[in-house]
Design an enzyme around this catalytic site. Structure first.
Site, mmCIF file in Angstrom:
data_model
loop_
_atom_site.group_PDB
_atom_site.id
_atom_site.type_symbol
_atom_site.label_atom_id
_atom_site.label_comp_id
_atom_site.label_asym_id
_atom_site.label_seq_id
_atom_site.Cartn_x
_atom_site.Cartn_y
_atom_site.Cartn_z
ATOM 1 N N HIS A 1 1.060 13.457 -3.574
ATOM 2 C CA HIS A 1 -0.047 12.906 -3.385
ATOM 3 C C HIS A 1 -1.344 13.245 -4.497
ATOM 4 O O HIS A 1 -1.481 14.318 -4.547
ATOM 5 C CB HIS A 1 -0.637 13.436 -1.834
ATOM 6 N N THR B 1 1.563 -0.152 -7.691
ATOM 7 C CA THR B 1 0.717 -0.017 -8.783
ATOM 8 C C THR B 1 0.741 1.136 -9.537
ATOM 9 O O THR B 1 0.924 1.266 -10.744
ATOM 10 C CB THR B 1 -0.589 -0.801 -8.473
ATOM 11 N N GLY C 1 3.392 -6.952 -2.496
ATOM 12 C CA GLY C 1 4.055 -6.451 -1.134
ATOM 13 C C GLY C 1 5.509 -5.792 -1.311
ATOM 14 O O GLY C 1 5.887 -5.232 -2.229
ATOM 15 N N ASN D 1 6.933 8.468 -3.654
ATOM 16 C CA ASN D 1 5.617 8.495 -3.724
ATOM 17 C C ASN D 1 4.982 9.034 -2.426
ATOM 18 O O ASN D 1 5.087 8.260 -1.572
ATOM 19 C CB ASN D 1 5.093 7.104 -4.176
ATOM 20 N N LYS E 1 1.668 -8.814 -13.590
ATOM 21 C CA LYS E 1 1.618 -8.972 -12.098
ATOM 22 C C LYS E 1 1.732 -10.513 -11.757
ATOM 23 O O LYS E 1 0.584 -10.990 -11.854
ATOM 24 C CB LYS E 1 0.278 -8.240 -11.507
ATOM 25 N N GLU F 1 0.895 -1.436 0.020
ATOM 26 C CA GLU F 1 0.042 -0.036 -0.129
ATOM 27 C C GLU F 1 0.713 1.297 -0.101
ATOM 28 O O GLU F 1 0.780 2.163 0.852
ATOM 29 C CB GLU F 1 -1.105 0.135 1.348
ATOM 30 N N ILE F 2 1.810 1.092 -0.605
ATOM 31 C CA ILE F 2 2.665 2.595 -1.018
ATOM 32 C C ILE F 2 2.842 2.989 -2.230
ATOM 33 O O ILE F 2 3.532 3.862 -2.612
ATOM 34 C CB ILE F 2 4.149 2.248 -0.342
ATOM 35 N N GLY F 3 2.082 2.293 -3.382
ATOM 36 C CA GLY F 3 1.886 3.005 -4.597
ATOM 37 C C GLY F 3 2.509 2.216 -5.410
ATOM 38 O O GLY F 3 2.883 2.805 -6.530
#
Length: 239
Positions: free
Chosen positions: A212, A19, A121, A178, A40, A15-17
């Site tokens: 952001h 993708t 991850g 990011n 992926k 969840e840090i970007g």
């Protein structure tokens, strides 16, 4: 005809970007006139839509690419449970076979000029009892782009991840800041610290700083990334 280029995108955490940045790189490569495809290899958290399993991250990558790979090549392992891959795979009695992923990647290279492979991850997420995502990156033998989620603690997370990548004999070909936390204190100072240390210790340049974005937009994020510099690094990297 030049051989296809490829890179592995990893991150300092989930969840840090990854993708968003992977999709932005794809948009940049498309803008540069390349046939760009995405993989992926392992996706956890799939849902059934009209009888077909879909994963949001994989779908976002497809939307950013201009070459769509067959689903079994883009994502050899589509898992239903939104959990760590080894847990989701065990729950579904699936063995995550890296050889199958390597074969899929070889097939993907025949279909595009550049293939962006997004990991799952962070860099040391378990895949099986004995292998993790670091082993996958090593098996694919790809240069690595590190996505750093800019939030408290990111300096240590980034340096530890870069150290782990280098320990596998892989090259950090560049990194992306990011800004996942718009309230982070001193983001520019954190970026400056990482820019200096990652360049000095790993010869890894900053490829861009993504602000952001709400909502997240790969096209907007792509304007903040230096894909020309990345392409040069990929083309001159040892094979």
């Amino acid at each position: 005809m030049s051989p296809a280029l490829s890179l592995f995108v990893t991150g300092t955490d989930t969840e840090i970007g990854k993708t968003l940045v992977s999709a932005a790189l794809l948009r940049g490569f498309v803008r540069d006139g390349l046939r760009a495809a995405a993989m992926k290899p392992i996706a956890a958290g799939a849902t059934l839509v009209n009888g077909v399993l879909h994963n949001e991250d994989a779908d976002q990558l497809d939307a950013a690419a201009n070459v769509l790979l067959p689903p079994d090549i883009r994502t050899p392992f589509m898992l239903k449970e939104p959990a760590a891959p080894h847990i989701a795979a065990a729950h579904e009695s699936v063995t995550l076979d890296m050889a199958r992923i390597v074969d899929a990647h070889e097939a993907a290279l025949q279909m595009a000029d550049v293939v962006v492979v997004e990991g799952v991850g962070g860099f040391r997420v378990p895949l099986t009892d004995s292998h993790d995502t670091a082993d996958l990156a090593f098996a694919l033998n790809l240069p690595v782009v590190l996505v750093v989620g800019m939030r408290l603690g990111c300096i240590s997370h980034a340096l530890l991840t870069a150290e782990a990548i280098a320990a596998r004999g892989l090259r950090v070909v560049g990194w992306v800041a990011n800004r996942v936390d718009p309230a982070m204190l001193f983001p520019d100072e954190n970026i400056d610290t990482l820019r200096d240390r990652l360049a000095r210790q790993y010869d890894a340049p900053l490829l861009g700083s993504v602000p952001h974005l709400s909502p997240a937009s790969p096209d907007v994020a792509a304007t903040h990334l230096d894909t020309t510099r990345l392409l040069h690094a990929l083309r001159t990297a040892p094979r």
